[in-house]
Enzyme design. Structure first.
Site, PDB file in Angstrom:
ATOM      1  N   HIS B  64       0.816  -1.211   0.000  1.00  0.00           N
ATOM      2  CA  HIS B  64       0.000   0.000   0.000  1.00  0.00           C
ATOM      3  C   HIS B  64       0.857   1.270   0.000  1.00  0.00           C
ATOM      4  O   HIS B  64       0.536   2.257  -0.666  1.00  0.00           O
ATOM      5  CB  HIS B  64      -0.933  -0.041   1.222  1.00  0.00           C
ATOM      6  CG  HIS B  64      -1.672   1.216   1.470  1.00  0.00           C
ATOM      7  ND1 HIS B  64      -1.421   2.017   2.559  1.00  0.00           N
ATOM      8  CD2 HIS B  64      -2.645   1.835   0.757  1.00  0.00           C
ATOM      9  CE1 HIS B  64      -2.217   3.068   2.517  1.00  0.00           C
ATOM     10  NE2 HIS B  64      -2.970   2.991   1.437  1.00  0.00           N
ATOM     11  N   GLU B  67       1.934   1.879  -3.421  1.00  0.00           N
ATOM     12  CA  GLU B  67       0.820   2.452  -4.192  1.00  0.00           C
ATOM     13  C   GLU B  67       0.839   3.984  -4.077  1.00  0.00           C
ATOM     14  O   GLU B  67       0.689   4.703  -5.063  1.00  0.00           O
ATOM     15  CB  GLU B  67      -0.508   1.884  -3.675  1.00  0.00           C
ATOM     16  CG  GLU B  67      -1.737   2.450  -4.352  1.00  0.00           C
ATOM     17  CD  GLU B  67      -2.862   2.727  -3.385  1.00  0.00           C
ATOM     18  OE1 GLU B  67      -3.251   3.896  -3.259  1.00  0.00           O
ATOM     19  OE2 GLU B  67      -3.354   1.774  -2.730  1.00  0.00           O
ATOM     20  N   HIS B  68       1.044   4.474  -2.859  1.00  0.00           N
ATOM     21  CA  HIS B  68       1.127   5.933  -2.687  1.00  0.00           C
ATOM     22  C   HIS B  68       2.311   6.516  -3.463  1.00  0.00           C
ATOM     23  O   HIS B  68       2.205   7.581  -4.077  1.00  0.00           O
ATOM     24  CB  HIS B  68       1.291   6.269  -1.199  1.00  0.00           C
ATOM     25  CG  HIS B  68       0.002   6.289  -0.435  1.00  0.00           C
ATOM     26  ND1 HIS B  68      -0.420   7.376   0.269  1.00  0.00           N
ATOM     27  CD2 HIS B  68      -0.966   5.344  -0.275  1.00  0.00           C
ATOM     28  CE1 HIS B  68      -1.591   7.120   0.844  1.00  0.00           C
ATOM     29  NE2 HIS B  68      -1.927   5.879   0.535  1.00  0.00           N
ATOM     30  N   GLU B 144      -3.533   7.840   7.506  1.00  0.00           N
ATOM     31  CA  GLU B 144      -4.599   7.029   6.901  1.00  0.00           C
ATOM     32  C   GLU B 144      -4.943   5.854   7.816  1.00  0.00           C
ATOM     33  O   GLU B 144      -6.110   5.509   8.004  1.00  0.00           O
ATOM     34  CB  GLU B 144      -4.149   6.520   5.517  1.00  0.00           C
ATOM     35  CG  GLU B 144      -5.246   5.786   4.760  1.00  0.00           C
ATOM     36  CD  GLU B 144      -4.812   5.314   3.395  1.00  0.00           C
ATOM     37  OE1 GLU B 144      -3.679   5.623   2.962  1.00  0.00           O
ATOM     38  OE2 GLU B 144      -5.612   4.608   2.742  1.00  0.00           O
TER      39      GLU B 144
END
Lengths: 437, 452
Positions: B64, B67-68, B144
């Protein structure tokens, strides 16, 4: 694929051919039923399905004094027993034909949506239920008691969610004595006192034909749509259209901090914004793309997230409503960073109000909004929602057709002018919840 | 290498649905196109077969995080420029990371596909992960995590229950990663992940919308075709050992209401043509939950009024094992224990008496209608194709899903409930609500999907 050309495709094809010219009409058909319900219809035959939305000015802003939660509870009870069918019988009949009945509820509007296959048996069964639910909710006392308890439980559960707490506190701080200030779910003590008689009266006064906006989208002919609309309107009460809501009064600057055991503080900063039909809508909407509506294009997200890593999300928006809805900026950040983040938000907003966007920023905003317009009407669901909004807020029928032109007509001076007239950096309402852990 | 010559096979699937084109480029990248000409728009999604299932302890969450970082620049595209260009073309874009995959998407007018493909091909091969940008972005990811998990008691319950139910399989680790791993993650961890998994032979392009399939394949070949295939690390199955007994946990977190989550180890869909039980369990989930007519709602919420909410869920499409889940919130004055007993009684009733033909027909009617309704969303159609392909299932499994569900019998549902919803396969979590005004405590630490 089908060779049938839908209304939707027709519009879009023309639009792409003439990107800068006046648009051809999205064929929204509009009429009134004999009972006074206003109907908005788009025919689309590609998928064998039908969507109907019926909205009323029966949102929480219509709660009588001391009876908060009445609008919500009435709306929630509509499909929990109607026209002599029990809640379970209603659910079974819908499920038996694969139809989906759903509700929408906010401060302005209360509505019911039906999605069904358009084939005769399915459609007929689903419409029969929709008509009963809108026209003849039974409000069984035992079910009212059950739903009162469930509503209170959901209010309690939301107290654990800092995002929900900050949202409610922000509306309270911004709207003071105005009905928008209240939690749309109501106050538990007042909910507990509501009676069946209250619900029946609220339903009769608000869910009336002259108050109804019926949106129909999908696989039916105009003649069938007329028959459906009349059937839905015919059994509604004849109660007169409701008066407009009172105008809210802009509050003085304030700051509220509420404790909450969350790791992050949830921050909201805002002011009164605009009503749906406000002439400043487009300059504010397009300008806000640059300020905090345009995701990674926006100044807020660049300042808060990209440059400083302070938050996952940071945004601003105008929520146009029946009367002035809120303008708000929001973010969430770990507790100790709260003041730093607040400072960035306030500075970014003040700078934007003072200077407006640059030419390049505004060009980017317009390119995205105009170029992305087809994505706003690329499904039956989205078009249905547009029909409801156009009808409920009495927007012009060519609202969608002129949308791109009106976005493109916004210039830097118009944005700066609108923001400076509508927002005062010295009169902001600030609410911070949590960040204690 | 896995490269083989392109096989252009257009499978005509289902009767009502448009053809799905399924092509593999010679560098191993798969291209799937679904034409849908209702509106002059398209969605383009690049799926990488790399998700939290592929992570290791110590660097959980790296899929993840990467992904950022995929939005933070390449050798030729400046940080943020990817998003700016897509936005300038009127597009919407984002990405999501799951247990099984990481996917990137753009929704745009139909004639702007090439821009999306050009930019995606560039970041598939040329990503630059700068230390300074990583240092900021890892802070964003930790925010997040606080937002989506730490401050959401039910998300904490899900995260902790998965970590309990799975003892060996990597599904025990949260997609977003444990906070301590995020605190110690380095830019090099992200670079290593990118070097390991971001290759055309580990990617699938899914395009749906008002496009011509041949033209899409040609564009894909033009932009992705030149990228070389690379050797991918061996993937070990890491199968979960057979559970030997029920597992129970209590999660204490600030909340107002208690909450109950029950998870049974259940079969995943592997041989979509021969497997029957996954389809039977999907019907069972529909009998229990999904709308007001289903059993949990009708019995627990309405009749007994022991719950304010109750639902069941089961998704057999995945690279790893599946779970059958039930969650519920007790009504005021009712205990979690009583609620759990009531849920167990509902399950026992199905195991003993089965389901009625009327219930079965009702769920099937909903499946058939939902299949039509889903065609109103291009994005959903592309999602379904991507998820199936990542799980090793062909597009045909999507097209024939309704047919498979329609073939399920009441007897199969009863048998599946007996076989799979056994205590031995069960893990249970109770949320024990702590006062919201209590003194601060240490941060707690889910699944689902994390969007950008």
């Amino acid at each position: 694929m089908s060779t049938e050309k839908t209304v939707m495709r027709g519009l879009l094809t023309l639009m792409l051919a003439l990107p800068l010219a006046a648009q051809a009409a999205l064929a929204i058909q509009h009429w009134q039923t004999p009972q006074g319900a206003r109907v908005y219809f788009v025919e689309s035959r590609e998928l064998p399905m039908l969507d109907i939305a019926v909205d009323f000015p029966a949102g929480s802003a219509r709660d009588p004094a001391g009876q908060s939660g009445l609008a919500r509870l009435t709306h929630g009870l509509l499909d929990q027993g109607a026209g002599g069918l029990s809640d379970t019988a209603i659910a079974h009949r819908l499920a038996d034909v694969g139809a989906v009945l759903s509700g929408n509820f906010d401060r302005d509007r209360a509505g019911v949506k039906l999605r069904t296959l358009s084939s005769a048996r399915e459609r007929e069964t689903a419409l029969d239920i929709l008509a009963r639910v809108l026209q003849r909710p039974d409000f069984p006392p035992a079910v009212i008691a059950r739903e009162q308890r469930r509503l209170v439980a959901s209010i309690r559960e939301a107290e654990a969610d800092p995002g929900s707490v900050v949202d409610k506190a922000f509306f309270r701080a911004l709207y003071g004595a105005h009905p928008y200030a209240r939690d749309p779910d109501g106050e538990p003590a007042e909910i507990a006192r509501l009676t069946r008689r209250d619900l029946v009266r609220f339903h009769r006064a608000h869910y009336s034909a002259p108050n109804a906006v019926i949106a129909i989208m999908g696989d039916v002919s105009r003649a069938d749509a007329e028959a459906i609309a009349e059937r839905l309107a015919a059994g509604l009460s004849a109660a007169a259209p409701l008066p407009p809501l009172p105008l809210p009064v802009a509050p003085a600057a304030s700051e509220v901090r509420l404790p909450h055991p969350s790791t992050q503080s949830h921050v909201r900063v805002g002011a009164l914004g605009i009503a749906r039909n406000d002439p400043d809508f487009f300059p504010l909407f397009v300008g806000n793309y640059v300020l905090g509506g345009g995701g990674f294009d926006s100044q807020l997200l660049k300042e808060v997230r990209d440059k400083r890593g302070l938050a996952y999300s940071a945004y601003s928006y105008f929520a146009p409503m029946g009367v002035a809805g809120p303008f708000q900026l929001g973010l969430q950040t770990k507790g100790e960073q709260t003041d730093a983040a607040l400072e960035v938000v306030r500075t970014t907003l003040a700078d934007f109000i003072a200077k407006g966007p640059s030419e390049a920023e505004l060009a980017q905003a317009k390119a995205n909004l105009a170029g992305g317009f087809p994505l706003r009407i690329d499904s039956n669901r989205k078009i249905l929602d547009h029909l409801s909004v156009i009808g409920f807020y009495r927007l012009p029928l060519d609202y969608l057709d002129t949308w791109i032109d009106r976005v493109n007509a916004v210039d830097v001076a118009a944005v700066r002018d609108a923001f400076s007239r509508r927002l005062d950096p010295g009169r902001l309402v600030t609410v911070v919840v949590g960040g204690a852990r | 290498m896995r490269g083989h010559w392109a096989i252009g096979m257009a499978l005509l699937i289902g009767s009502a649905q448009a053809a799905v084109t399924d092509v593999t480029l010679d560098n191993g990248m798969r291209v799937i196109v679904k034409e849908d000409r209702r509106a002059p728009v398209m969605v383009s999604q690049v799926w990488y077969r790399a998700g939290s299932i592929d992570e290791h302890n110590g660097t959980t969450g790296v899929a993840h995080v990467l992904e950022h970082m995929m939005f933070k620049g390449t050798k030729t595209i400046a940080p943020g420029e990817f998003s700016r260009r897509i936005a300038a073309a009127g597009g919407r874009e984002n990405a999501f990371t799951s247990r099984d995959h990481t996917a990137y998407f753009q929704q745009m007018q139909k004639d702007r596909l090439e821009l999306a493909l050009q930019l995606e091909a560039d970041r598939m091969a040329n990503l630059v992960i700068r230390d300074d940008l990583f240092a900021k972005e890892i802070q964003v990811v930790m925010e997040e995590r606080r937002l989506r998990t730490d401050d959401q008691p039910q998300a904490v319950v899900y995260e902790r229950l998965m970590a309990t139910a799975y003892q060996a399989h990597p599904y025990r680790r949260p997609i977003i990663g444990w906070m301590n791993d995020l605190e110690h993650m380095t830019a090099q961890d992200a670079r290593d992940w990118y070097a390991r998994w971001y290759a055309p032979n580990n990617a699938t392009l899914v395009v749906a919308g008002d496009v011509d399939a041949d033209a899409v394949v040609a564009l894909a070949r033009k932009h992705f075709g030149p990228l070389p295939a690379r050797a991918l690390p061996e993937r070990k199955p890491q199968a979960e050992p057979e559970p030997l007994g029920e597992k129970r946990i209590v999660v204490k977190a600030p909340a107002k209401l208690p909450y109950l989550l029950m998870a049974w180890h259940a079969p995943a869909l592997r041989d979509w043509e021969k497997d029957r039980e996954p389809y039977a369990l999907m019907i069972l989930a529909g009998v229990l939950s999904g709308n007001d007519s289903a059993r949990l709602q009708a019995s627990l919420v309405k009749a007994q009024q022991i719950a304010v909410n109750a639902s069941a869920g089961y998704d057999p499409v995945g690279r790893g094992p599946a779970m059958f889940l039930i969650d519920a919130t007790p009504a005021a004055g009712k205990s979690v224990a009583a609620l759990e007993a009531a849920i167990r009684a509902e399950i026992a009733r199905i195991q003993r008496e089965g389901i009625s033909e009327a219930e079965l027909a009702r769920v099937k009617a909903q499946v058939i209608a939902a299949d039509v309704f889903q065609r109103d969303s291009l994005f959903y159609q592309a999602m379904q194709l991507g998820e199936h392909v990542i799980a090793g299932l062909p597009p045909e499994a999507v097209a024939r899903r309704v047919e498979k569900l329609r073939a399920v019998t009441a007897g199969e549902v009863k048998a599946a409930a007996q076989t799979w919803l056994k205590d031995q396969r069960l893990s249970v979590a109770w949320l024990d609500p702590q006062p919201l005004d209590a003194t601060p405590r240490a941060a707690a630490t889910t699944g689902g999907r994390h969007v950008n």
